[in-house]
Motif scaffolding. Structure first.
Motif, PDB file in Angstrom:
ATOM      1  N   GLU A 465       0.772  -1.169   0.019  1.00 25.33           N
ATOM      2  CA  GLU A 465      -0.020   0.014   0.091  1.00 25.33           C
ATOM      3  C   GLU A 465       0.795   1.372   0.080  1.00 25.33           C
ATOM      4  OE1 GLU A 465      -0.914   0.415   4.760  1.00 25.33           O
ATOM      5  OE2 GLU A 465      -2.758  -0.109   3.530  1.00 25.33           O
ATOM      6  N   GLU A 466       2.262   1.224   0.495  1.00 24.89           N
ATOM      7  CA  GLU A 466       2.840   2.604   0.630  1.00 24.89           C
ATOM      8  C   GLU A 466       3.376   2.662  -0.914  1.00 24.89           C
ATOM      9  OE1 GLU A 466       7.101   4.202   2.368  1.00 24.89           O
ATOM     10  OE2 GLU A 466       6.050   2.285   3.431  1.00 24.89           O
ATOM     11  N   ASP A 467       3.851   1.855  -1.503  1.00 30.75           N
ATOM     12  CA  ASP A 467       4.134   2.034  -2.931  1.00 30.75           C
ATOM     13  C   ASP A 467       3.043   2.377  -3.657  1.00 30.75           C
ATOM     14  OD1 ASP A 467       6.902   1.484  -2.396  1.00 30.75           O
ATOM     15  OD2 ASP A 467       6.846  -0.396  -2.959  1.00 30.75           O
ATOM     16  N   LEU A 468       1.892   1.657  -3.587  1.00 23.23           N
ATOM     17  CA  LEU A 468       0.745   1.857  -4.493  1.00 23.23           C
ATOM     18  C   LEU A 468       0.226   3.346  -4.393  1.00 23.23           C
ATOM     19  CD1 LEU A 468      -2.106   0.700  -5.787  1.00 23.23           C
ATOM     20  CD2 LEU A 468      -2.768   0.331  -3.807  1.00 23.23           C
ATOM     21  N   GLN A 469       0.242   3.761  -2.980  1.00 22.56           N
ATOM     22  CA  GLN A 469      -0.346   5.170  -2.643  1.00 22.56           C
ATOM     23  C   GLN A 469       0.878   6.254  -3.497  1.00 22.56           C
ATOM     24  OE1 GLN A 469      -3.149   6.174  -0.863  1.00 22.56           O
ATOM     25  NE2 GLN A 469      -3.066   7.853  -2.278  1.00 22.56           N
ATOM     26  N   LYS A 470       1.928   6.204  -3.351  1.00 28.07           N
ATOM     27  CA  LYS A 470       2.798   6.680  -4.046  1.00 28.07           C
ATOM     28  C   LYS A 470       2.702   6.902  -5.811  1.00 28.07           C
ATOM     29  CE  LYS A 470       7.013   6.439  -2.746  1.00 28.07           C
ATOM     30  NZ  LYS A 470       8.405   5.819  -2.562  1.00 28.07           N
ATOM     31  N   ASP A 471       2.464   5.705  -6.194  1.00 26.07           N
ATOM     32  CA  ASP A 471       2.337   5.635  -7.808  1.00 26.07           C
ATOM     33  C   ASP A 471       0.855   6.133  -8.086  1.00 26.07           C
ATOM     34  OD1 ASP A 471       4.702   4.384  -8.063  1.00 26.07           O
ATOM     35  OD2 ASP A 471       4.111   2.617  -8.709  1.00 26.07           O
ATOM     36  N   LEU A 472      -0.124   6.147  -6.986  1.00 25.09           N
ATOM     37  CA  LEU A 472      -1.395   6.401  -7.461  1.00 25.09           C
ATOM     38  C   LEU A 472      -1.403   7.983  -7.613  1.00 25.09           C
ATOM     39  CD1 LEU A 472      -4.335   6.037  -8.040  1.00 25.09           C
ATOM     40  CD2 LEU A 472      -4.724   5.633  -5.529  1.00 25.09           C
ATOM     41  N   THR A 473      -0.595   8.664  -6.790  1.00 26.34           N
ATOM     42  CA  THR A 473      -0.450  10.171  -6.585  1.00 26.34           C
ATOM     43  C   THR A 473       0.172  10.725  -7.816  1.00 26.34           C
ATOM     44  OG1 THR A 473      -0.592   9.951  -4.173  1.00 26.34           O
ATOM     45  CG2 THR A 473       0.441  12.010  -5.393  1.00 26.34           C
ATOM     46  N   ILE A 474       1.094   9.777  -8.455  1.00 26.18           N
ATOM     47  CA  ILE A 474       1.807  10.269  -9.524  1.00 26.18           C
ATOM     48  C   ILE A 474       1.079   9.978 -10.767  1.00 26.18           C
ATOM     49  CG2 ILE A 474       3.887   9.766 -11.269  1.00 26.18           C
ATOM     50  CD1 ILE A 474       5.308   9.068  -8.460  1.00 26.18           C
ATOM     51  N   PHE A 475       0.339   8.968 -10.649  1.00 27.04           N
ATOM     52  CA  PHE A 475      -0.653   8.781 -11.931  1.00 27.04           C
ATOM     53  C   PHE A 475      -1.800   9.877 -11.903  1.00 27.04           C
ATOM     54  CE2 PHE A 475      -4.222   6.765 -13.498  1.00 27.04           C
ATOM     55  CZ  PHE A 475      -3.957   6.270 -14.911  1.00 27.04           C
ATOM     56  N   THR A 476      -1.969  10.174 -10.921  1.00 28.12           N
ATOM     57  CA  THR A 476      -3.334  11.223 -10.918  1.00 28.12           C
ATOM     58  C   THR A 476      -2.764  12.665 -11.274  1.00 28.12           C
ATOM     59  OG1 THR A 476      -4.259  10.007  -8.904  1.00 28.12           O
ATOM     60  CG2 THR A 476      -4.932  12.378  -9.380  1.00 28.12           C
ATOM     61  N   LYS A 477      -1.656  12.946 -11.041  1.00 32.41           N
ATOM     62  CA  LYS A 477      -0.845  14.209 -11.214  1.00 32.41           C
ATOM     63  C   LYS A 477      -0.611  14.162 -12.915  1.00 32.41           C
ATOM     64  CE  LYS A 477       1.124  15.748  -6.885  1.00 32.41           C
ATOM     65  NZ  LYS A 477       2.182  15.868  -6.395  1.00 32.41           N
ATOM     66  N   GLU A 478      -0.012  13.172 -13.333  1.00 29.75           N
ATOM     67  CA  GLU A 478       0.250  12.860 -14.790  1.00 29.75           C
ATOM     68  C   GLU A 478      -1.089  12.934 -15.613  1.00 29.75           C
ATOM     69  OE1 GLU A 478       4.079   9.786 -14.572  1.00 29.75           O
ATOM     70  OE2 GLU A 478       1.848   9.207 -15.009  1.00 29.75           O
ATOM     71  N   ASN A 479      -2.326  12.478 -15.338  1.00 30.61           N
ATOM     72  CA  ASN A 479      -3.644  12.493 -16.069  1.00 30.61           C
ATOM     73  C   ASN A 479      -4.446  13.840 -15.846  1.00 30.61           C
ATOM     74  OD1 ASN A 479      -3.801   9.742 -17.918  1.00 30.61           O
ATOM     75  ND2 ASN A 479      -2.436   9.308 -15.664  1.00 30.61           N
ATOM     76  N   LYS A 480      -3.882  14.821 -14.714  1.00 27.22           N
ATOM     77  CA  LYS A 480      -4.448  16.023 -14.341  1.00 27.22           C
ATOM     78  C   LYS A 480      -6.085  15.667 -14.015  1.00 27.22           C
ATOM     79  CE  LYS A 480      -2.012  18.629 -17.727  1.00 27.22           C
ATOM     80  NZ  LYS A 480      -1.833  19.366 -18.819  1.00 27.22           N
ATOM     81  N   LEU A 481      -6.022  14.536 -12.963  1.00 23.52           N
ATOM     82  CA  LEU A 481      -7.291  13.984 -12.513  1.00 23.52           C
ATOM     83  C   LEU A 481      -7.678  14.808 -10.975  1.00 23.52           C
ATOM     84  CD1 LEU A 481      -6.831  10.334 -13.031  1.00 23.52           C
ATOM     85  CD2 LEU A 481      -7.993  11.709 -14.507  1.00 23.52           C
ATOM     86  N   ASP A 482      -9.052  14.848 -10.877  1.00 24.58           N
ATOM     87  CA  ASP A 482      -9.530  15.426  -9.613  1.00 24.58           C
ATOM     88  C   ASP A 482      -9.517  14.317  -8.596  1.00 24.58           C
ATOM     89  OD1 ASP A 482      -9.951  18.382 -10.462  1.00 24.58           O
ATOM     90  OD2 ASP A 482     -11.366  17.196 -11.836  1.00 24.58           O
ATOM     91  N   LEU A 483      -9.725  13.232  -9.063  1.00 23.57           N
ATOM     92  CA  LEU A 483      -9.913  12.095  -8.095  1.00 23.57           C
ATOM     93  C   LEU A 483      -9.716  10.882  -9.075  1.00 23.57           C
ATOM     94  CD1 LEU A 483     -10.725  10.744  -5.708  1.00 23.57           C
ATOM     95  CD2 LEU A 483     -13.164  10.775  -6.453  1.00 23.57           C
ATOM     96  N   CYS A 484      -8.805   9.896  -8.198  1.00 26.45           N
ATOM     97  CA  CYS A 484      -8.420   8.676  -8.972  1.00 26.45           C
ATOM     98  C   CYS A 484      -8.613   7.649  -7.831  1.00 26.45           C
ATOM     99  CB  CYS A 484      -7.088   8.713  -9.619  1.00 26.45           C
ATOM    100  SG  CYS A 484      -6.712   6.907 -10.332  1.00 26.45           S
ATOM    101  N   VAL A 485      -9.604   6.605  -8.130  1.00 23.07           N
ATOM    102  CA  VAL A 485      -9.527   5.674  -6.913  1.00 23.07           C
ATOM    103  C   VAL A 485      -9.314   4.303  -7.710  1.00 23.07           C
ATOM    104  CG1 VAL A 485     -11.485   4.412  -5.693  1.00 23.07           C
ATOM    105  CG2 VAL A 485     -11.601   7.000  -6.283  1.00 23.07           C
ATOM    106  N   VAL A 486      -8.811   3.402  -6.719  1.00 19.29           N
ATOM    107  CA  VAL A 486      -8.308   1.884  -7.025  1.00 19.29           C
ATOM    108  C   VAL A 486      -9.241   1.110  -6.146  1.00 19.29           C
ATOM    109  CG1 VAL A 486      -6.790   0.144  -7.275  1.00 19.29           C
ATOM    110  CG2 VAL A 486      -6.226   2.586  -7.808  1.00 19.29           C
ATOM    111  N   ALA A 487      -9.975   0.199  -6.457  1.00 18.50           N
ATOM    112  CA  ALA A 487     -10.994  -0.637  -5.625  1.00 18.50           C
ATOM    113  C   ALA A 487     -10.364  -1.916  -5.703  1.00 18.50           C
ATOM    114  CB  ALA A 487     -12.261  -0.626  -6.049  1.00 18.50           C
ATOM    115  N   PHE A 488      -9.735  -2.625  -4.593  1.00 23.56           N
ATOM    116  CA  PHE A 488      -9.280  -4.038  -4.749  1.00 23.56           C
ATOM    117  C   PHE A 488     -10.597  -4.993  -4.130  1.00 23.56           C
ATOM    118  CE2 PHE A 488      -5.533  -1.590  -4.584  1.00 23.56           C
ATOM    119  CZ  PHE A 488      -4.860  -2.463  -5.371  1.00 23.56           C
ATOM    120  N   THR A 489     -10.974  -5.690  -4.964  1.00 21.30           N
ATOM    121  CA  THR A 489     -12.263  -6.555  -4.826  1.00 21.30           C
ATOM    122  C   THR A 489     -11.946  -7.897  -4.661  1.00 21.30           C
ATOM    123  OG1 THR A 489     -13.494  -4.856  -5.969  1.00 21.30           O
ATOM    124  CG2 THR A 489     -14.558  -7.231  -5.847  1.00 21.30           C
ATOM    125  N   SER A 490     -12.614  -8.593  -3.668  1.00 23.18           N
ATOM    126  CA  SER A 490     -12.135 -10.024  -3.272  1.00 23.18           C
ATOM    127  C   SER A 490     -13.628 -10.758  -3.382  1.00 23.18           C
ATOM    128  CB  SER A 490     -11.624 -10.369  -2.029  1.00 23.18           C
ATOM    129  OG  SER A 490     -11.900 -11.794  -1.811  1.00 23.18           O
TER     130      SER A 490
END
Length: 545
Positions: A465-490
């Motif tokens: 989750e630490e690396d995930l949050q870091k990459d998610l923040t970078i991805f969000t900035k790169e794509n100029k998003l107001d919100l990016c969500v990742v749902a992990f579903t079991s």
């Protein structure tokens, strides 16, 4: 591009339902006599690759743009000439083949330049100094060939300045002619021939002559003066002489050409800024592939496209607005697709587009092959999360059972094997997990992307989750998003956990609150992005929570 080809494609960041629906519908269309090609708009995930490999299907072609390129429309054939072709030969080809211009290519087929009728007209209509300059650089063999002549004597030490004398014999014979280093045209007069050679003629061309006296030939060798017997009379000899130069000397080298990968509409705009009628088309190696004219641009047809598993521009192929859209087969909300004429639009409240595709087979009384039945079943189980998604309908379940019977598969065992592949996150980077199944939405003016990742257990995510949050923040900035969500579903645990980034990152936890003292709490019974995550998140954003 064949005008009857239809491209069938799912959405960007394709999941199994998107890819398999495109394949299944393409096979149906081909059986109906329509040449259809299944496409994908991105890399396939592990689950989809597993399904295609298991049932023996090839990966669909990558569809990058719905706009037509020059390489996909009908062009004029790539007729050409080589640099050693003479102007005369080129003119004859233009007359025979009704061409206004020719590309000049090297031995590799690469474009060196272009020669047109207007370029050649300059030779006859331009200043004589231009013709002189050309003839000076013209081999004697070219002159002989163009005059349909006979080479009596050639000399490698020819001395020719490009100027021409047409001798009209008078009482003074050649007394008043300056023929030194010039090409001299005269008749069957031995004495005149000898005189011209002695006065330093560079090349001797005779008309109305059957043979040349040995004495003249001997003198020509002594003075390095080639002799040609012309195959034409005086008038045509004079005319054709100036067409004996190589096209290499007259061709335009700075040619406006277009690449086969350029879009037709872009080429049309560039043409408006130029004055030429025809333009060469080359590939990335500058090899001539054909010619494009304005009428090609005006008459071209856009690509024909059928959309499956989506119906909005932001999720579709680039240039979809320019395509000729024929059909939509989908099970999502109706969005912003606009057409200029009526189309077939099939949208059902159902768990999987593959269910609709299977229904169309049955409605048309078409048999479903065993391997295709297995493939379609896999798509239905994937999109309905083995019937646990709230989007699942009795129709999904009924058709899945029918497909399982055709494919001779046990649904429980098949689903277990399939989800084992799709839920393995240990071999994927965080960026791959974010992008493998992600969709874009516009919610209350905000640009939002929601990804869903299937896992065996949501506990697996804690390790990354630490690396995930870091990459998610970078991805969000790169794509100029107001919100990016990742749902992990079991599916086994029957729920999901959420991670988010962007200026509205906290909204997801307002929509799906964490339990006291927890972060990323497990949300039981939350399985569907379409019917649960998107609606609840939208309400939270619209209400300003």
């Amino acid at each position: 591009m064949e005008n009857n080809v239809v491209y069938i494609t799912g959405h960007r960041h394709p999941d199994s339902d998107s890819i398999i629906s495109a394949i299944g519908y393409s096979l149906l269309k081909n059986r109906q006599g329509i040449k259809a090609i299944p496409c994908r708009l991105g890399e396939m995930n592990a689950e989809t690759k597993y399904l295609l490999n298991r049932f023996g299907f090839e990966e669909p072609m990558l569809f990058e743009d719905a706009r037509a390129t020059l390489g996909e429309i009908e062009l004029d054939e790539p007729l050409f000439i080589t640099p050693d072709a003479t102007i005369y030969e080129t003119l004859q080809l233009m007359i025979e083949q009704n061409r206004q211009s020719y590309g000049v290519i090297n031995k590799k087929g690469q474009l060196l330049g272009l020669v047109s009728k207007s370029d050649l007209a300059d030779i006859g209509l331009g200043d004589t100094s231009y013709g002189i300059a050309l003839l000076k650089e013209t081999p004697v063999s070219n002159i002989c060939k163009t005059l349909n002549g006979t080479m009596v004597y050639d000399d490698e030490n020819v001395h020719f300045n490009g100027k021409v004398c047409i001798v009209a014999l008078a009482e003074t014979r050649l007394e008043h002619y300056d023929v030194k280093d010039r090409l001299v045209i005269l008749g069957n007069d031995k004495e005149a021939q000898i005189t011209a050679i002695k006065k330093g003629a560079g090349i001797l061309v005779t008309v109305w002559t059957d043979s040349i006296d040995d004495e003249v030939v001997a003198l020509a060798k002594e003075h390095h003066c080639p002799i040609i017997i012309s195959g034409h009379g005086t008038m045509n000899t004079t005319r054709f002489l100036y067409f004996s130069s190589s096209v290499l000397l007259v061709m335009r080298r700075n040619v406006i050409s277009f690449n086969v990968d350029e879009f037709v509409e872009d080429v049309g705009k560039k043409m408006l800024k130029t004055k030429f009628r025809v333009y060469p088309v080359v590939d990335n190696d500058n090899v001539l592939k054909g010619y494009v004219a304005r009428y090609h641009i005006m008459n071209h047809q856009n690509k024909k496209v059928i959309l499956v598993d989506h119906n909005e521009y932001s999720q579709s192929v680039r240039g979809i607005e320019e395509a000729e859209l024929l059909e939509v087969v989908d099970h999502h909300r109706i969005c912003d697709i606009i057409t200029s004429r009526p189309i077939s639009f099939r949208n059902e409240i159902i768990g999987s587009t593959a269910t609709i595709i299977s229904s169309i087979y049955m409605e048309n009384q078409m048999s479903i092959p065993k391997n295709l039945a297995g493939l379609l079943l896999g798509a239905i189980l994937s999109d309905t999360l083995k019937f646990r998604s709230p989007t699942t309908t009795p129709k999904d379940v009924g058709i899945a059972k029918t497909l399982a019977k055709i494919a001779e598969l046990d649904i429980d065992q098949f689903a277990k094997e399939m989800f084992k592949v799709s839920s393995n996150i240990s071999r994927k980077s965080c960026r791959e997990l974010i992008t493998q199944d992600i969709k874009r939405f516009k919610i209350d003016g905000n640009v939002v992307m929601i990804a869903q990742v299937i896992v065996l257990s949501v506990g697996e995510v804690k390790d990354i989750e630490e690396d995930l949050q870091k990459d998610l923040t970078i991805f969000t900035k790169e794509n100029k998003l107001d919100l990016c969500v990742v749902a992990f579903t079991s599916i086994l645990e029957n729920g999901s956990i959420f991670y988010s980034a962007g200026k509205n990152a906290d909204v997801i936890f307002e929509a799906f609150p964490n339990k006291s003292g927890e972060s990323h709490s497990f949300q039981e019974d939350v399985l569907s992005r379409k019917n649960q995550i998107v609606p609840i998140l939208s309400r939270a954003m619209l209400n300003g929570l």
